[in-house]
Structure formats: structure tokens, C-alpha cells
Design a protein around this motif. Structure first.
Motif, PDB file in Angstrom:
ATOM      1  N   PRO A 327      99.044  27.682  40.090  1.00  0.00           N
ATOM      2  CA  PRO A 327      97.642  27.606  40.489  1.00  0.00           C
ATOM      3  C   PRO A 327      96.744  27.118  39.349  1.00  0.00           C
ATOM      4  N   PRO A 328      95.590  26.547  39.681  1.00  0.00           N
ATOM      5  CA  PRO A 328      94.694  26.064  38.625  1.00  0.00           C
ATOM      6  C   PRO A 328      94.167  27.222  37.791  1.00  0.00           C
ATOM      7  N   GLN A 329      94.031  26.999  36.499  1.00  0.00           N
ATOM      8  CA  GLN A 329      93.431  28.064  35.664  1.00  0.00           C
ATOM      9  C   GLN A 329      91.943  28.208  35.938  1.00  0.00           C
ATOM     10  N   VAL A 330      91.304  27.116  36.358  1.00  0.00           N
ATOM     11  CA  VAL A 330      89.882  27.189  36.726  1.00  0.00           C
ATOM     12  C   VAL A 330      89.771  26.714  38.178  1.00  0.00           C
ATOM     13  N   SER A 331      89.598  27.666  39.056  1.00  0.00           N
ATOM     14  CA  SER A 331      89.677  27.356  40.481  1.00  0.00           C
ATOM     15  C   SER A 331      88.360  26.805  41.015  1.00  0.00           C
ATOM     16  N   LEU A 332      88.436  26.368  42.262  1.00  0.00           N
ATOM     17  CA  LEU A 332      87.224  25.925  42.954  1.00  0.00           C
ATOM     18  C   LEU A 332      86.227  27.091  43.046  1.00  0.00           C
ATOM     19  N   ARG A 333      86.740  28.285  43.307  1.00  0.00           N
ATOM     20  CA  ARG A 333      85.872  29.477  43.396  1.00  0.00           C
ATOM     21  C   ARG A 333      85.153  29.715  42.060  1.00  0.00           C
ATOM     22  N   ASP A 334      85.890  29.518  40.955  1.00  0.00           N
ATOM     23  CA  ASP A 334      85.243  29.660  39.639  1.00  0.00           C
ATOM     24  C   ASP A 334      84.099  28.661  39.515  1.00  0.00           C
ATOM     25  N   GLY A 335      84.354  27.429  39.952  1.00  0.00           N
ATOM     26  CA  GLY A 335      83.320  26.399  39.894  1.00  0.00           C
ATOM     27  C   GLY A 335      82.131  26.791  40.750  1.00  0.00           C
ATOM     28  N   LEU A 336      82.410  27.271  41.940  1.00  0.00           N
ATOM     29  CA  LEU A 336      81.342  27.681  42.868  1.00  0.00           C
ATOM     30  C   LEU A 336      80.514  28.829  42.283  1.00  0.00           C
ATOM     31  N   MET A 337      81.175  29.832  41.751  1.00  0.00           N
ATOM     32  CA  MET A 337      80.451  31.010  41.231  1.00  0.00           C
ATOM     33  C   MET A 337      79.562  30.626  40.045  1.00  0.00           C
ATOM     34  N   SER A 338      80.050  29.701  39.215  1.00  0.00           N
ATOM     35  CA  SER A 338      79.243  29.324  38.044  1.00  0.00           C
ATOM     36  C   SER A 338      77.983  28.587  38.483  1.00  0.00           C
ATOM     37  N   ALA A 345      69.572  31.791  38.569  1.00  0.00           N
ATOM     38  CA  ALA A 345      68.685  31.816  37.395  1.00  0.00           C
ATOM     39  C   ALA A 345      67.510  30.858  37.585  1.00  0.00           C
ATOM     40  N   GLU A 346      67.798  29.683  38.154  1.00  0.00           N
ATOM     41  CA  GLU A 346      66.707  28.723  38.428  1.00  0.00           C
ATOM     42  C   GLU A 346      65.705  29.340  39.418  1.00  0.00           C
ATOM     43  N   ILE A 347      66.216  30.003  40.446  1.00  0.00           N
ATOM     44  CA  ILE A 347      65.327  30.625  41.453  1.00  0.00           C
ATOM     45  C   ILE A 347      64.527  31.749  40.802  1.00  0.00           C
ATOM     46  N   SER A 348      65.198  32.535  39.968  1.00  0.00           N
ATOM     47  CA  SER A 348      64.529  33.660  39.311  1.00  0.00           C
ATOM     48  C   SER A 348      63.307  33.170  38.525  1.00  0.00           C
ATOM     49  N   ILE A 349      63.483  32.048  37.820  1.00  0.00           N
ATOM     50  CA  ILE A 349      62.361  31.499  37.035  1.00  0.00           C
ATOM     51  C   ILE A 349      61.263  30.974  37.960  1.00  0.00           C
ATOM     52  N   LYS A 350      61.684  30.204  38.960  1.00  0.00           N
ATOM     53  CA  LYS A 350      60.676  29.590  39.855  1.00  0.00           C
ATOM     54  C   LYS A 350      59.895  30.646  40.622  1.00  0.00           C
ATOM     55  N   GLU A 351      60.611  31.671  41.099  1.00  0.00           N
ATOM     56  CA  GLU A 351      59.960  32.645  41.988  1.00  0.00           C
ATOM     57  C   GLU A 351      59.575  33.927  41.266  1.00  0.00           C
ATOM     58  N   ASN A 352      59.853  33.973  39.965  1.00  0.00           N
ATOM     59  CA  ASN A 352      59.421  35.092  39.138  1.00  0.00           C
ATOM     60  C   ASN A 352      59.924  36.427  39.690  1.00  0.00           C
ATOM     61  N   ARG A 353      61.249  36.480  39.923  1.00  0.00           N
ATOM     62  CA  ARG A 353      61.805  37.687  40.539  1.00  0.00           C
ATOM     63  C   ARG A 353      63.286  37.837  40.183  1.00  0.00           C
ATOM     64  N   VAL A 354      63.777  39.040  40.458  1.00  0.00           N
ATOM     65  CA  VAL A 354      65.220  39.283  40.310  1.00  0.00           C
ATOM     66  C   VAL A 354      65.926  38.652  41.512  1.00  0.00           C
ATOM     67  N   VAL A 355      67.035  37.956  41.263  1.00  0.00           N
ATOM     68  CA  VAL A 355      67.788  37.368  42.375  1.00  0.00           C
ATOM     69  C   VAL A 355      69.108  38.127  42.516  1.00  0.00           C
ATOM     70  N   PHE A 356      69.353  38.615  43.716  1.00  0.00           N
ATOM     71  CA  PHE A 356      70.594  39.339  43.990  1.00  0.00           C
ATOM     72  C   PHE A 356      71.637  38.346  44.496  1.00  0.00           C
ATOM     73  N   MET A 357      72.844  38.409  43.958  1.00  0.00           N
ATOM     74  CA  MET A 357      73.855  37.418  44.320  1.00  0.00           C
ATOM     75  C   MET A 357      74.225  37.496  45.791  1.00  0.00           C
ATOM     76  N   GLU A 358      73.999  38.663  46.408  1.00  0.00           N
ATOM     77  CA  GLU A 358      74.335  38.766  47.840  1.00  0.00           C
ATOM     78  C   GLU A 358      73.475  37.827  48.696  1.00  0.00           C
ATOM     79  N   GLU A 359      72.355  37.360  48.117  1.00  0.00           N
ATOM     80  CA  GLU A 359      71.509  36.405  48.855  1.00  0.00           C
ATOM     81  C   GLU A 359      72.270  35.114  49.159  1.00  0.00           C
ATOM     82  N   PHE A 360      73.309  34.809  48.355  1.00  0.00           N
ATOM     83  CA  PHE A 360      74.047  33.555  48.539  1.00  0.00           C
ATOM     84  C   PHE A 360      75.170  33.683  49.562  1.00  0.00           C
ATOM     85  N   LYS A 361      75.405  34.874  50.048  1.00  0.00           N
ATOM     86  CA  LYS A 361      76.468  35.119  51.029  1.00  0.00           C
ATOM     87  C   LYS A 361      77.791  34.448  50.589  1.00  0.00           C
ATOM     88  N   LEU A 362      78.228  34.891  49.417  1.00  0.00           N
ATOM     89  CA  LEU A 362      79.438  34.295  48.857  1.00  0.00           C
ATOM     90  C   LEU A 362      80.661  34.951  49.450  1.00  0.00           C
TER      91      LEU A 362
END
Ligand SMILES: NC(=O)c1ccc[n+]([C@@H]2O[C@H](COP(=O)([O-])OP(=O)(O)OC[C@H]3O[C@@H](n4cnc5c(N)ncnc54)[C@H](O)[C@@H]3O)[C@@H](O)[C@H]2O)c1
Length: 362
Positions: A327-338, A345-362
């Protein structure tokens, strides 16, 4: 497939050329095809490859030639998703430059499309392969500092370089600085900490760089400094300290992990310094004990790119996975999560708030 891995390189700008230079110093690998839409990039690349290497300016022609075992996708970030959709027809091994795509949604789309793909899909997260960084990761995983509690990564460097057609000046093309550049560091956080992110809070801005530049009447909109905090499921905290107007810093990257019994730290020398050695230092809380290991990179490997030898070691690992069907040492999932952490982080800055990762429905 012969013992020699035949590569097709899609996108032969700065990073595509770095891949080629590294493949050139690996015995059982060769570049048989290059595809780039820009004549200047094709011309520059001709001097790096054998005369027999085929050149294309159209992806379909490269795909039809069917001469490569593996493709490297090193085109601008915003082009990745379309190229990936097309390249899935080939059933060849893929090494996709970071960021996988510019948005988490596109990464998810590609993940779905490729779910039955039988060949390797590897995201180009080369910081994992920088020798001092790799050494630090291995030591943390051997519990040398006990249970890790905090990880901080500092990158203080020069501004973004000029790219072909200036694609990297706008967030719409790159995903934004915290996706484009910093996906590397969020990937390292997940790898070192061995846990998934829960929430992200960031502060950042474009304070200094590119403010006087204009492209078709528009001023660039990319962040040049930020602090990003990532909280992980296992309680560990990650911090990124990014500054892109810090030319002449002593080190380009510094990484520090602190556990309940000690602290480990290392750095990556700036590529301009030509320095090939770093110390990985461990300080224990008890009895004033310290340990230090010097990690060196061979000068020929260092000279084949701008990433402290990592592209070379990334290819060795990629080839090893192809040859051993592992298997790849750096998977597609790793790429997606990064990408998802960077986007948070970009949203947090733009919207001035904490962003919960569950918002992305990963
Ligand atoms: N891993 C790293 O540390 C690292 C470092 C730099 C760049 N990158 C990534 O590598 C990729 C390329 O970046 P770069 O710095 O080489 O940019 P670049 O602008 O120097 O090169 C991109 C090349 O892709 C070509 N191109 C554009 N659209 C194309 C298409 N549809 N088909 C074929 N060729 C096409 C361009 O003509 C250009 O030659 C980006 O995704 C970037 O984020 C990764």
C-alpha cells in the motif's frame, strides 16, 4: 512490467523538473514521457531527459501512448481534479503532487471515483521523507519523549515564487496558502500525532507580500502569515507558525514535539544555504540528560531539488511500493485530510471562528 519503472510526468514546471532530476539518479527508474501545455516548460525539460523521451502537449495523447508504468501529476493545484478524472482511465500507478485538490469536496469526489482503482494512488507529501523530519517521526513513534502532548511546526521563509502563468497568486487556483503550502504540515501533524483532527482555530492575513502586484487588474489574495492550532482526538495539540516574509531565517522549518518525559526538536536547513546536516536533539525532563543525533543528506541527492533530499526518498518509497505491491505510504485519505485541515484553517480566519472537522463530513 520490467524492473525499471517508466514514468510519465504531467506538468514539467519547477516541481515536475525536480521529480525528473531525482528519477535521473535512481537506478531502476526512467522518465519516458513528459506532458506539458507550456512550450517553455517543455523546452527547459528537454535538457533533463534522454533523447528517446516522448513529449506531449495534450494529456489524451500521453494517455493513448500507453508507454508509462506510473504518472506524476505536477500541474497547478486547480487542474488536478480534471486531470485525475481523466487519468483514472489508465490504470497506472499515480503520484499526485500536493495538495491533492484545492477543496475537500474535490478530494472527496476523487476518492469516490477512484474507490475501485487497483493501482497505487500516492499523495506527494514529501516533508515526511526529509531525513531529519523522518528521524524525529521515528523517535516519537518509539516513545522516546513518552506520550506526545504538543507538536509545533514553524515555517519561516521567503514569499511564494513566480509560477507559470502566475497561477499561485490567487486562492481560487491554489486552495489558499493554508491548503497549498501548509497541507504538508497538517499531514505531518496527523502522522506524528497518530490521531485525527477535531477542531481548528486560526489567525492569519496577507500583510506584506504581493500587495503591489496586479494580474488582469486583480491583486493577489493569498495569506502570508498565520498561526493555526489543531486539536486532535487523542488530546494532543498541534501548532503551525507560518511566516512567508522571513527571508534569511536561520532555518526554514523547525519542528518540536513535547511528551510527558521529554522534548525532541529538529530543523530543516533553508535550501539556499546548501547545508546538508541537521541535529535532532532530545532533552529529557529528568537528570539534565540530552541526546543529539546528526542527520546528513548526501550532496548529490540534495542537489537534485529544493526539498532537502525528500523527493529522492519519496521516489524510492514509491518504487518500492510498486515493486512489492504494497500500500502507498501516503494514501489518498492522507492527501484529503491534509487539504481538509488547511481548508478549515482558511475558513477559521475568514469567518473568525473555531471550525469543527465534523463540518466536512469526512
Ligand atoms: N511537494 C512540494 O513540496 C511541492 C513544491 C512545489 C510545488 N508542488 C506542487 O506541484 C504542482 C506544480 O507546481 P510547480 O511549482 O511545478 O508549478 P509550475 O507553474 O512551475 O509548473 C506547472 C506546470 O504545469 C503545466 N501545466 C498546466 N496545466 C497543465 C495541463 N493541463 N497539462 C499539462 N501541463 C500543464 C504548466 O505549463 C507548468 O509548466 C502544484 O500542485 C504544486 O502545489 C509541490
Amino acid at each position: 512490467m520490467s524492473d525499471t519503472i517508466k514514468y510519465g510526468v504531467i506538468g514539467a514546471g519547477v516541481m515536475g523538473q525536480e521529480h525528473i532530476q531525482n528519477i535521473n539518479i535512481i537506478e531502476n527508474a526512467e522518465v519516458v514521457a513528459v506532458c506539458d501545455t507550456n512550450e517553455r516548460s517543455r523546452k527547459q525539460t528537454k535538457s533533463l531527459v534522454k533523447e528517446s523521451t516522448k513529449f506531449y502537449n495534450d494529456l489524451n495523447e500521453l494517455i493513448s501512448s500507453n508507454i508509462a508504468d506510473a504518472y506524476i501529476i505536477a500541474t497547478p493545484n486547480f487542474t488536478h481534479i480534471n486531470i485525475l478524472e481523466q487519468i483514472l482511465k489508465t490504470n497506472k500507478h499515480l503520484l499526485i503532487e500536493k495538495p491533492l485538490c484545492t477543496t475537500t469536496d474535490d478530494c472527496k469526489k476523487f476518492e469516490l471515483l477512484s474507490k475501485d482503482y487497483s493501482k497505487i494512488i500516492w499523495t506527494g507529501m514529501e516533508y515526511r521523507f526529509m531525513p531529519p523530519v523522518k528521524h524525529l517521526i521515528d523517535e516519537v513513534h518509539k516513545n522516546i519523549i513518552g506520550k506526545i502532548r504538543m507538536l509545533s511546526i514553524r515555517e519561516h521563509r521567503f514569499p511564494f515564487l513566480q509560477k507559470v502563468d502566475d497561477w499561485n497568486r490567487f486562492s481560487i487556483n491554489t486552495g489558499g496558502t493554508l491548503v497549498e503550502k501548509c497541507c504538508h504540515f497538517f499531514d505531518l501533524m496527523r502522522l506524528v500525532i497518530q490521531s485525527e483532527p477535531v477542531k481548528v482555530y486560526a489567525s492569519g492575513n496577507q500583510d506584506v507580500n504581493h500587495l503591489m502586484e496586479q494580474y488582469d487588474g486583480k491583486t493577489p489574495d493569498i495569506i502570508d502569515n498565520a498561526f493555526v492550532i489543531v486539536d486532535f482526538e487523542n488530546g494532543v495539540r498541534g501548532l503551525l507558525d507560518l511566516c512567508m516574509f522571513a527571508e534569511n531565517s536561520e532555518h526554514q522549518e523547525e519542528i518540536v514535539a513535547v511528551g510527558d518525559i521529554g522534548k525532541i526538536e529538529t530543523f530543516v536547513p533553508s535550501s539556499a544555504s546548501g547545508e546538508n546536516s541537521s541535529n535532532v536533539r532530545i532533552g529529557f525532563r529528568k537528570d539534565n540528560v540530552t541526546k543529539s543525533n546528526e542527520v546528513k543528506v548526501d550532496k548529490e541527492i540534495l542537489a537534485a531539488g529544493y526539498h532537502h533530499g525528500s523527493t529522492y526518498f519519496e521516489h524510492l518509497a514509491f518504487i518500492n511500493a510498486i515493486q512489492n505491491n504494497s500500500p502507498p505510504q501516503v494514501s489518498l485519505r492522507d492527501g484529503l485530510m491534509s487539504v481538509a485541515i488547511g481548508e478549515a484553517a482558511e475558513i477559521s480566519i475568514k469567518e473568525n471562528r473555531v471550525v469543527f472537522m465534523e463540518e466536512f463530513k469526512l
